[in-house]
Write an enzyme that holds these catalytic residues in place. Sequence first.
Site, PDB file in Angstrom:
ATOM      1  N   ARG A  15       2.104  -7.047  17.252  1.00  0.00           N
ATOM      2  CA  ARG A  15       3.207  -8.016  17.401  1.00  0.00           C
ATOM      3  C   ARG A  15       4.542  -7.392  17.005  1.00  0.00           C
ATOM      4  NH1 ARG A  15       2.472 -12.199  12.251  1.00  0.00           N
ATOM      5  NH2 ARG A  15       2.990 -10.668  10.656  1.00  0.00           N
ATOM      6  N   TYR A  54      14.525  -0.853   7.123  1.00  0.00           N
ATOM      7  CA  TYR A  54      13.110  -0.500   7.329  1.00  0.00           C
ATOM      8  C   TYR A  54      12.907   1.021   7.246  1.00  0.00           C
ATOM      9  CZ  TYR A  54       8.744  -0.340  10.156  1.00  0.00           C
ATOM     10  OH  TYR A  54       7.481  -0.118  10.641  1.00  0.00           O
ATOM     11  N   LYS A  68      10.632   3.246   4.613  1.00  0.00           N
ATOM     12  CA  LYS A  68       9.538   4.075   5.113  1.00  0.00           C
ATOM     13  C   LYS A  68       9.707   5.517   4.640  1.00  0.00           C
ATOM     14  CE  LYS A  68       7.059   1.111   7.342  1.00  0.00           C
ATOM     15  NZ  LYS A  68       5.869   0.605   6.649  1.00  0.00           N
ATOM     16  N   VAL A  74       1.952  -8.408  -1.453  1.00  0.00           N
ATOM     17  CA  VAL A  74       1.864  -7.093  -2.099  1.00  0.00           C
ATOM     18  C   VAL A  74       2.862  -6.966  -3.251  1.00  0.00           C
ATOM     19  CG1 VAL A  74       0.851  -5.765  -0.210  1.00  0.00           C
ATOM     20  CG2 VAL A  74       3.328  -6.146  -0.251  1.00  0.00           C
TER      21      VAL A  74
HETATM   22  P1  NAI Z   1       1.754  -6.557  11.879  1.00  0.00           P
HETATM   23  O1  NAI Z   1       2.931  -7.451  11.709  1.00  0.00           O
HETATM   24  O2  NAI Z   1       0.815  -6.820  13.007  1.00  0.00           O
HETATM   25  O3  NAI Z   1       0.902  -6.489  10.541  1.00  0.00           O
HETATM   26  C1  NAI Z   1       1.491  -6.452   9.276  1.00  0.00           C
HETATM   27  C2  NAI Z   1       0.692  -7.373   8.379  1.00  0.00           C
HETATM   28  O4  NAI Z   1       1.245  -7.321   7.059  1.00  0.00           O
HETATM   29  C3  NAI Z   1       0.744  -8.830   8.842  1.00  0.00           C
HETATM   30  O5  NAI Z   1      -0.571  -9.323   9.016  1.00  0.00           O
HETATM   31  C4  NAI Z   1       1.489  -9.532   7.728  1.00  0.00           C
HETATM   32  O6  NAI Z   1       1.066 -10.862   7.507  1.00  0.00           O
HETATM   33  C5  NAI Z   1       1.198  -8.642   6.549  1.00  0.00           C
HETATM   34  N1  NAI Z   1       2.194  -8.781   5.474  1.00  0.00           N
HETATM   35  C6  NAI Z   1       3.538  -8.832   5.603  1.00  0.00           C
HETATM   36  N2  NAI Z   1       4.119  -8.971   4.414  1.00  0.00           N
HETATM   37  C7  NAI Z   1       3.119  -9.018   3.494  1.00  0.00           C
HETATM   38  C8  NAI Z   1       3.091  -9.128   2.086  1.00  0.00           C
HETATM   39  N3  NAI Z   1       4.213  -9.268   1.365  1.00  0.00           N
HETATM   40  N4  NAI Z   1       1.891  -9.114   1.461  1.00  0.00           N
HETATM   41  C9  NAI Z   1       0.738  -8.986   2.170  1.00  0.00           C
HETATM   42  N5  NAI Z   1       0.716  -8.886   3.514  1.00  0.00           N
HETATM   43  C10 NAI Z   1       1.891  -8.894   4.169  1.00  0.00           C
HETATM   44  O7  NAI Z   1       2.357  -5.080  12.003  1.00  0.00           O
HETATM   45  P2  NAI Z   1       1.635  -3.688  12.349  1.00  0.00           P
HETATM   46  O8  NAI Z   1       2.278  -3.173  13.568  1.00  0.00           O
HETATM   47  O9  NAI Z   1       0.169  -3.814  12.299  1.00  0.00           O
HETATM   48  O10 NAI Z   1       2.160  -2.784  11.137  1.00  0.00           O
HETATM   49  C11 NAI Z   1       1.334  -2.337  10.069  1.00  0.00           C
HETATM   50  C12 NAI Z   1       2.120  -1.319   9.251  1.00  0.00           C
HETATM   51  O11 NAI Z   1       2.416  -0.174  10.050  1.00  0.00           O
HETATM   52  C13 NAI Z   1       3.459  -1.842   8.746  1.00  0.00           C
HETATM   53  O12 NAI Z   1       3.728  -1.318   7.475  1.00  0.00           O
HETATM   54  C14 NAI Z   1       4.432  -1.288   9.746  1.00  0.00           C
HETATM   55  O13 NAI Z   1       5.736  -1.176   9.209  1.00  0.00           O
HETATM   56  C15 NAI Z   1       3.803   0.063  10.034  1.00  0.00           C
HETATM   57  N6  NAI Z   1       4.220   0.628  11.300  1.00  0.00           N
HETATM   58  C16 NAI Z   1       3.878   0.048  12.489  1.00  0.00           C
HETATM   59  C17 NAI Z   1       4.287   0.618  13.668  1.00  0.00           C
HETATM   60  C18 NAI Z   1       3.875   0.075  14.986  1.00  0.00           C
HETATM   61  O14 NAI Z   1       4.172   0.725  16.001  1.00  0.00           O
HETATM   62  N7  NAI Z   1       3.217  -1.065  15.059  1.00  0.00           N
HETATM   63  C19 NAI Z   1       5.162   1.799  13.692  1.00  0.00           C
HETATM   64  C20 NAI Z   1       5.400   2.372  12.404  1.00  0.00           C
HETATM   65  C21 NAI Z   1       4.967   1.773  11.254  1.00  0.00           C
END
Ligand code: NAI
Length: 299
Positions: free
Chosen positions: A199, A164, A168, A76
């Site tokens: 994860r 983080y 956010k 990104v």
């Molecule tokens: P995840 O780790 O399963 O998915 C995040 C995805 O972003 C991964 O597939 C990763 O490869 C991709 N990614 C990382 N850096 C990247 C980059 N520079 N360019 C393109 N893709 C990239 O995590 P999850 O839990 O699905 O999180 C999704 C979003 O929600 C994140 O922004 C996270 O911070 C946010 N979030 C998640 C929470 C949760 O409880 N799981 C809580 C609050 C926010």
Amino acid sequence: MSEELRFDGRVAIVTGAGGGLGREYAKILAARGASVVVNDLGGTVNGQGGDNSAADQVVAEIKAAGGDAVANYESVEDGERIVQQAMDTYGKIDIVINNAGILRDKSFHKMTEEEWAATYRVHLYGSFKVTNTAWPIMRQNGYGRVVMAASSSGAYGNFGQANYGAMKMGLMGLAHTLSIEGAKYDLKVNCIAPYGGTRMTEGLVPDQVFEATKPANAAPMVAYMVHESFPDSGGTFEVGGGFMARLRWQRSKGHLFSIADGFDVEDIAANWDSITDFDQPHYPTSAKDAYAEIMKGLV
Ligand code: NAI
């Protein structure tokens, strides 16, 4: 149930859609008719490495279900290339979901500049890059829906997540101003603070919570937030399991000192209860609202 909310003819970019929450966002939009750019560089939860198979796999799932999607493997941080691929493939952009994210957790006294900068680059700068490139295109088309992935860690704080949480919260600030600048062009920008059993949270929450907050339970809320019928802009919505709610600012009634009479440190201390009294709160929704109380002191 009311009429199905569809996305036929819409083009969506979902970043970080190779797994976790983003994968479900991409799948629900495609299942309802959108063409989706499935972006993911396929790294670890800490943002290391890369693997095209993450995005490829989600595209294959979408296609197998009869949907339309294309994979993109850029970071990104190079958001302009993601937008370029959307334009080259589909010719327009209607929806941007800035979901890509990494963790570099460390208590603040041990946090390195690299750990701070890495979270900045993916969350805040990455969301800026993708949105900033797509913005003029959507503005020109007079339509756009943008969602930023914020977090309860920003809104409430969380031990070990100073970097983080700051990014956010930064996204919430970005969404506030974009909602104002985009209003005239039907560009709506909102934040989601999700709770996702992914994860990122594996081992950190009880099994029952992990199961209840599986990404598929967050996806319908995000889909609604990027639908043309979504009524709000500039909001932050918490979603986890079956729970969904909106966050807003609440301000205490406050205390108005007379500028003419003057006031000093001791006056503030003496009136602290009144300054922080939430019995008759305000809910400012704009800088103008926020200014209104100051103006009262000037008449
Ligand atoms: P995840 O780790 O399963 O998915 C995040 C995805 O972003 C991964 O597939 C990763 O490869 C991709 N990614 C990382 N850096 C990247 C980059 N520079 N360019 C393109 N893709 C990239 O995590 P999850 O839990 O699905 O999180 C999704 C979003 O929600 C994140 O922004 C996270 O911070 C946010 N979030 C998640 C929470 C949760 O409880 N799981 C809580 C609050 C926010």
